[in-house]
Scaffold this motif. Structure first.
Motif, PDB file in Angstrom:
ATOM      1  N   SER A 417       8.589  52.728 -29.102  1.00 56.36           N
ATOM      2  CA  SER A 417       9.149  53.889 -28.215  1.00 56.36           C
ATOM      3  C   SER A 417       8.534  55.070 -27.670  1.00 56.36           C
ATOM      4  O   SER A 417       8.776  55.874 -26.963  1.00 56.36           O
ATOM      5  CB  SER A 417      10.384  54.388 -29.039  1.00 56.36           C
ATOM      6  OG  SER A 417       9.709  55.342 -29.978  1.00 56.36           O
ATOM      7  N   TYR A 418       6.865  54.663 -27.863  1.00 55.59           N
ATOM      8  CA  TYR A 418       6.038  56.009 -27.496  1.00 55.59           C
ATOM      9  C   TYR A 418       5.976  55.906 -25.789  1.00 55.59           C
ATOM     10  O   TYR A 418       6.256  55.053 -25.247  1.00 55.59           O
ATOM     11  CB  TYR A 418       4.698  55.487 -27.887  1.00 55.59           C
ATOM     12  CG  TYR A 418       3.426  55.345 -26.758  1.00 55.59           C
ATOM     13  CD1 TYR A 418       2.773  56.573 -26.500  1.00 55.59           C
ATOM     14  CD2 TYR A 418       3.310  54.093 -26.422  1.00 55.59           C
ATOM     15  CE1 TYR A 418       1.694  56.347 -25.514  1.00 55.59           C
ATOM     16  CE2 TYR A 418       2.292  53.984 -25.178  1.00 55.59           C
ATOM     17  CZ  TYR A 418       1.415  55.153 -25.217  1.00 55.59           C
ATOM     18  OH  TYR A 418       0.228  54.953 -24.056  1.00 55.59           O
ATOM     19  N   GLN A 419       6.302  57.137 -25.342  1.00 52.51           N
ATOM     20  CA  GLN A 419       6.481  57.266 -23.721  1.00 52.51           C
ATOM     21  C   GLN A 419       5.306  57.763 -23.027  1.00 52.51           C
ATOM     22  O   GLN A 419       5.037  57.605 -21.919  1.00 52.51           O
ATOM     23  CB  GLN A 419       7.502  58.083 -23.686  1.00 52.51           C
ATOM     24  CG  GLN A 419       8.870  57.570 -23.925  1.00 52.51           C
ATOM     25  CD  GLN A 419       9.849  58.375 -23.441  1.00 52.51           C
ATOM     26  OE1 GLN A 419      10.337  59.013 -22.668  1.00 52.51           O
ATOM     27  NE2 GLN A 419      10.576  58.983 -24.645  1.00 52.51           N
ATOM     28  N   TYR A 420       4.547  58.545 -23.755  1.00 49.75           N
ATOM     29  CA  TYR A 420       3.513  59.621 -23.235  1.00 49.75           C
ATOM     30  C   TYR A 420       1.901  59.320 -23.605  1.00 49.75           C
ATOM     31  O   TYR A 420       1.757  59.184 -24.670  1.00 49.75           O
ATOM     32  CB  TYR A 420       3.741  61.063 -23.169  1.00 49.75           C
ATOM     33  CG  TYR A 420       5.176  61.248 -22.684  1.00 49.75           C
ATOM     34  CD1 TYR A 420       5.562  61.069 -21.474  1.00 49.75           C
ATOM     35  CD2 TYR A 420       6.125  61.917 -23.628  1.00 49.75           C
ATOM     36  CE1 TYR A 420       6.764  61.368 -20.866  1.00 49.75           C
ATOM     37  CE2 TYR A 420       7.318  62.056 -23.209  1.00 49.75           C
ATOM     38  CZ  TYR A 420       7.635  61.828 -21.862  1.00 49.75           C
ATOM     39  OH  TYR A 420       8.955  62.198 -21.535  1.00 49.75           O
ATOM     40  N   PHE A 435     -14.939  65.270 -14.378  1.00 51.03           N
ATOM     41  CA  PHE A 435     -13.767  65.247 -14.969  1.00 51.03           C
ATOM     42  C   PHE A 435     -13.243  66.783 -14.746  1.00 51.03           C
ATOM     43  O   PHE A 435     -13.752  67.388 -15.307  1.00 51.03           O
ATOM     44  CB  PHE A 435     -13.607  64.897 -16.353  1.00 51.03           C
ATOM     45  CG  PHE A 435     -14.241  63.339 -16.584  1.00 51.03           C
ATOM     46  CD1 PHE A 435     -13.152  62.442 -16.662  1.00 51.03           C
ATOM     47  CD2 PHE A 435     -15.605  63.204 -17.012  1.00 51.03           C
ATOM     48  CE1 PHE A 435     -13.632  61.075 -16.719  1.00 51.03           C
ATOM     49  CE2 PHE A 435     -15.719  61.881 -17.279  1.00 51.03           C
ATOM     50  CZ  PHE A 435     -15.000  60.788 -17.128  1.00 51.03           C
ATOM     51  N   ASP A 436     -12.108  66.874 -13.766  1.00 47.36           N
ATOM     52  CA  ASP A 436     -11.773  68.070 -13.588  1.00 47.36           C
ATOM     53  C   ASP A 436     -10.023  68.136 -13.283  1.00 47.36           C
ATOM     54  O   ASP A 436      -9.720  68.956 -12.851  1.00 47.36           O
ATOM     55  CB  ASP A 436     -12.195  68.611 -12.269  1.00 47.36           C
ATOM     56  CG  ASP A 436     -12.023  67.717 -10.838  1.00 47.36           C
ATOM     57  OD1 ASP A 436     -11.169  66.691 -11.247  1.00 47.36           O
ATOM     58  OD2 ASP A 436     -12.523  67.979  -9.866  1.00 47.36           O
ATOM     59  N   SER A 437      -9.685  67.103 -14.212  1.00 47.69           N
ATOM     60  CA  SER A 437      -8.096  67.456 -14.134  1.00 47.69           C
ATOM     61  C   SER A 437      -7.384  66.941 -15.322  1.00 47.69           C
ATOM     62  O   SER A 437      -8.081  65.696 -16.129  1.00 47.69           O
ATOM     63  CB  SER A 437      -7.694  66.277 -12.990  1.00 47.69           C
ATOM     64  OG  SER A 437      -6.202  66.063 -12.945  1.00 47.69           O
ATOM     65  N   LEU A 438      -6.373  67.405 -16.119  1.00 49.82           N
ATOM     66  CA  LEU A 438      -5.766  66.715 -17.101  1.00 49.82           C
ATOM     67  C   LEU A 438      -4.486  66.282 -16.464  1.00 49.82           C
ATOM     68  O   LEU A 438      -3.807  66.721 -15.813  1.00 49.82           O
ATOM     69  CB  LEU A 438      -5.234  68.064 -18.083  1.00 49.82           C
ATOM     70  CG  LEU A 438      -4.460  67.903 -19.353  1.00 49.82           C
ATOM     71  CD1 LEU A 438      -5.192  66.571 -20.305  1.00 49.82           C
ATOM     72  CD2 LEU A 438      -4.160  68.925 -20.154  1.00 49.82           C
ATOM     73  N   MET A 439      -4.051  65.022 -17.182  1.00 47.52           N
ATOM     74  CA  MET A 439      -2.929  64.307 -16.620  1.00 47.52           C
ATOM     75  C   MET A 439      -1.961  64.075 -17.737  1.00 47.52           C
ATOM     76  O   MET A 439      -2.457  63.566 -18.914  1.00 47.52           O
ATOM     77  CB  MET A 439      -3.374  63.142 -15.901  1.00 47.52           C
ATOM     78  CG  MET A 439      -4.122  63.470 -14.558  1.00 47.52           C
ATOM     79  SD  MET A 439      -4.875  62.003 -13.684  1.00 47.52           S
ATOM     80  CE  MET A 439      -6.541  62.180 -14.377  1.00 47.52           C
ATOM     81  N   LYS A 440      -0.918  64.127 -17.575  1.00 40.02           N
ATOM     82  CA  LYS A 440       0.090  63.397 -18.766  1.00 40.02           C
ATOM     83  C   LYS A 440       0.713  62.251 -17.758  1.00 40.02           C
ATOM     84  O   LYS A 440       1.207  62.136 -16.643  1.00 40.02           O
ATOM     85  CB  LYS A 440       1.295  64.568 -18.677  1.00 40.02           C
ATOM     86  CG  LYS A 440       2.547  63.797 -19.623  1.00 40.02           C
ATOM     87  CD  LYS A 440       3.659  64.730 -19.856  1.00 40.02           C
ATOM     88  CE  LYS A 440       4.544  64.640 -20.792  1.00 40.02           C
ATOM     89  NZ  LYS A 440       5.614  65.462 -20.977  1.00 40.02           N
ATOM     90  N   PHE A 441       0.588  61.023 -18.512  1.00 42.81           N
ATOM     91  CA  PHE A 441       1.232  59.705 -17.786  1.00 42.81           C
ATOM     92  C   PHE A 441       2.220  59.185 -18.504  1.00 42.81           C
ATOM     93  O   PHE A 441       2.475  59.569 -19.796  1.00 42.81           O
ATOM     94  CB  PHE A 441       0.351  58.597 -17.987  1.00 42.81           C
ATOM     95  CG  PHE A 441      -1.021  58.994 -17.243  1.00 42.81           C
ATOM     96  CD1 PHE A 441      -1.033  58.095 -15.951  1.00 42.81           C
ATOM     97  CD2 PHE A 441      -2.091  59.569 -17.711  1.00 42.81           C
ATOM     98  CE1 PHE A 441      -2.279  58.327 -15.112  1.00 42.81           C
ATOM     99  CE2 PHE A 441      -3.190  59.660 -16.637  1.00 42.81           C
ATOM    100  CZ  PHE A 441      -3.218  59.095 -15.376  1.00 42.81           C
ATOM    101  N   ASN A 442       3.273  58.675 -17.814  1.00 45.96           N
ATOM    102  CA  ASN A 442       4.253  57.936 -18.412  1.00 45.96           C
ATOM    103  C   ASN A 442       3.652  56.700 -18.969  1.00 45.96           C
ATOM    104  O   ASN A 442       3.067  55.872 -18.212  1.00 45.96           O
ATOM    105  CB  ASN A 442       5.465  57.746 -17.374  1.00 45.96           C
ATOM    106  CG  ASN A 442       6.646  56.706 -17.891  1.00 45.96           C
ATOM    107  OD1 ASN A 442       6.345  55.845 -18.613  1.00 45.96           O
ATOM    108  ND2 ASN A 442       7.714  57.006 -17.610  1.00 45.96           N
ATOM    109  N   GLY A 443       3.723  56.426 -20.042  1.00 49.77           N
ATOM    110  CA  GLY A 443       2.967  55.317 -20.782  1.00 49.77           C
ATOM    111  C   GLY A 443       3.519  54.107 -20.471  1.00 49.77           C
ATOM    112  O   GLY A 443       2.897  52.828 -20.497  1.00 49.77           O
ATOM    113  N   LYS A 444       4.764  53.798 -19.932  1.00 52.97           N
ATOM    114  CA  LYS A 444       5.567  52.624 -19.668  1.00 52.97           C
ATOM    115  C   LYS A 444       5.454  52.228 -18.188  1.00 52.97           C
ATOM    116  O   LYS A 444       4.989  51.033 -17.913  1.00 52.97           O
ATOM    117  CB  LYS A 444       7.134  52.976 -19.987  1.00 52.97           C
ATOM    118  CG  LYS A 444       7.352  53.161 -21.415  1.00 52.97           C
ATOM    119  CD  LYS A 444       7.224  51.903 -22.166  1.00 52.97           C
ATOM    120  CE  LYS A 444       7.575  51.962 -23.576  1.00 52.97           C
ATOM    121  NZ  LYS A 444       6.971  52.511 -24.771  1.00 52.97           N
TER     122      LYS A 444
END
Ligand SMILES: *[C@@H]1O[C@H](CO)[C@@H](O)[C@H](O)[C@H]1NC(C)=O
Ligand SMILES: *[C@@H]1O[C@H](CO)[C@@H](O)[C@H](O)[C@H]1NC(C)=O
Ligand SMILES: *[C@@H]1O[C@H](CO)[C@@H](O)[C@H](O)[C@H]1NC(C)=O
Length: 531
Positions: A417-420, A435-444
């Protein structure tokens, strides 16, 4: 990345270039190079030259030696008081002697960031390898460095041990990992260098062992020849690590659980980052390919690059049975992160890279204010399904966003059920110089759910610190990262809200902390391996 392959290079020099046998002494980490080195041409000029012949200037946190004496202690800001008893360790390429022009050959340096007794502290120690203690006597041969000429002309000591990739926490100590079997060991509290060796049957091991924290097991994939000197090998194994203490000396044994014979031999078979699920261990079987020697490169990468191949090895943890599979895509696996089982098979997401990826870290490719060729090194991120039976792994593109060092809430490891997941990458491949950006992704879906960047700030891996326990919401926590402000030539510990990626806290580190790949989090005495 596959760092400091000096042991392999030395073997290659012996085996391929000079046609001489390599002799081992009783300590299986120390080779007898004396005979080989009589014929080696030392690198005594720097190869980091721009096409015009001028020496190369890079971003201030690349190729600069870290001041390991700097100590930080500042009161924890109110919004972070809940982090009491959280520790973050980082393994940093922190020492760059003259002529070391490959970034991931920098000598291993450990930094401990701790939230304790109301204070945030930073403490650093260099790992005491022979290369660190005795550089002037060393012939250093790394991934993209050397062989260097020792300044002490009488010495022919080859120094190859430089475990600068990751850390594996076991019984109050940190094993410092790398893709060879030349791991190091330090005390988790003092960061003092300890006496530790890995007893693996082949010359490579995984920088990221696949650990199941709940079962207290860590799996590794490795070539399993009968003779350690073999660099071409068709036998591959999956095993488990087991630590043994012999007085003040520690040995990390690798106990074989499953073995396969390939229908062709692989050159320096390795697997940077295998993964684990409740019932399986999944490894990509990567390897090197010989290239015609390039005069503008040093170290291992002068002779070899990683092959874009498609073989995998999968072991069933319930009965130790294993299979060799082929994927629809050929690539180099830089990082698997959170593998999990579904009704269709094992879901594996991977930062896929090319044969050119490792070349990105040569000094002459990291010129100040120049944009690296990101797409030459990185492929699209893939999502693959490993079937429960059969031998075909099907892959498709998860996203074409370039990123690396993916992390996630460690309590959601192996959880379907992991999502991120979170990662750092270039904000824009056309303009970002690092590398100059931090991103949060939808893992699905692979979509970017949130992003943070600020001009002149460069980022290292973000480590997830969960606020609660297993029952907490997946993105309830903070991301801890070491940021570098290039205008100020100063590093900071930054904390981001993992739900929104808002910058919620920061601490000045009073010095420049070099770029580095990986870190691990310990919370209330429990350490999470990464991934
Ligand atoms: C070496 O030379 C080749 C051919 O001129 C060039 O493409 C490459 O960027 C140079 N440097 C490295 C580190 O590969
Ligand atoms: C799998 O291998 C381990 C380690 O060798 C052994 O203890 C275990 O009994 C094996 N399991 C089976 C089902 O053979
Ligand atoms: C950046 O700071 C470090 C110390 O923190 C120093 O060693 C280095 O020379 C500085 N670099 C520049 C370009 O000023």
């Amino acid at each position: 990345m596959f760092c400091s392959l000096s042991i392999l290079v030395s073997l290659l020099l012996g085996a391929c270039l000079l046609g001489k046998a390599v002799a081992y002494n009783s300590d299986d980490e120390v080779l007898n190079y004396k005979e080989i080195l009589q014929d080696v041409n030392y690198t005594d000029v720097s190869y980091a030259q721009s096409p015009s012949g001028e020496s190369v200037e890079t971003l201030g946190f690349l190729f600069e030696t870290m001041d390991a004496s700097v100590r930080v202690s500042s009161p924890i800001n109110e919004q972070s008081l809940w982090l009491e008893n959280v520790v973050n360790y980082r393994n940093i390429p922190g020492v760059f002697p003259d002529g070391m022009d490959y970034f991931f050959d920098g000598l291993a340096t450990l930094t401990k960031f701790e939230f304790k007794d109301g204070k945030f502290t930073m403490f650093t120690q260099n790992y005491h390898s022979r290369a660190f203690d005795d550089w002037e006597k060393c012939v250093f041969f790394g991934t993209g460095t050397g062989p260097t000429r020792p300044t002490d002309e009488t010495s022919r000591e080859v120094c190859f041990k430089n475990p600068l990739v990751m850390m594996l926490p076991i019984n109050g100590k940190l094993w410092l990992t790398i893709d060879t079997r030349s791991w190091g060991l330090v005390d988790m509290n003092s960061l003092d260098t300890l006496n530790g060796n890995v007893a693996a049957p082949g010359m490579t091991l995984n920088a990221h062992p696949a650990c199941d924290r709940l079962m207290d097991k860590c799996f590794v994939q490795y070539p399993c020849p009968t003779d350690k000197r073999h660099i071409l090998n068709g036998e591959v194994c999956i095993g488990e690590v087991r630590e043994e203490a012999k007085g003040d000396h520690y040995i990390l044994h690798v106990d074989e659980r499953s073995r396969q014979s390939l229908d062709r031999k692989k050159l320096v078979q390795h697997s940077h980052s295998p993964c684990v699920t409740p019932n399986y261990v999944v490894a990509k079987l990567d390897e090197f390919e010989a290239i015609s020697p390039k005069n503008n490169k040093s170290g291992l990468l002068k002779f070899l690059h990683q092959g874009e191949v498609n073989e995998w090895m999968v072991m069933d943890r319930r009965d130790n049975s294993s299979r060799i599979l082929q994927s629809t895509h050929s690539f180099v696996n830089n990082h698997f992160w959170n593998c999990y089982e579904t009704a269709d098979g094992i879901n594996v997401q991977t930062v896929a890279v090319t044969s050119d990826y490792l070349d990105m870290f040569f000094k002459e490719k990291l010129v100040l204010n120049e944009v690296p060729d990101w797409k030459k090194g990185f492929m699209s991120t893939l999502e693959c399904t490993v079937p429960f039976t059969g031998d075909e792994v099907t892959c498709s593109e998860l996203t074409d966003a370039v990123f690396d060092y993916p992390t996630f809430n460690p309590y959601y490891k192996m959880n379907p059920s992991y999502q991120y997941f979170y990662a750092v990458g270039p904000r824009d491949v056309e303009t970002s110089t690092f590398f100059d950006s931090l991103m949060k992704f939808n893992g699905k879906t692979g979509e970017i759910a949130a992003e943070w960047h600020r001009d002149n700030i460069f980022l290292t891996e973000a480590n997830f610190i969960p606020r609660g326990d297993e029952s907490g919401a997946e993105d309830d926590g903070v991301l801890f990262t070491i940021a570098y402000n290039s205008e100020e030539n100063m590093s900071y510990a930054y904390l981001f809200d993992a739900a929104t990626l808002d910058l919620v806290d920061s601490y000045c580190l009073e010095t420049m902390v070099p770029f580095h790949a990986h870190g691990i989090i310990c919370k209330e005495g429990t350490c999470f391996s990464n991934p």
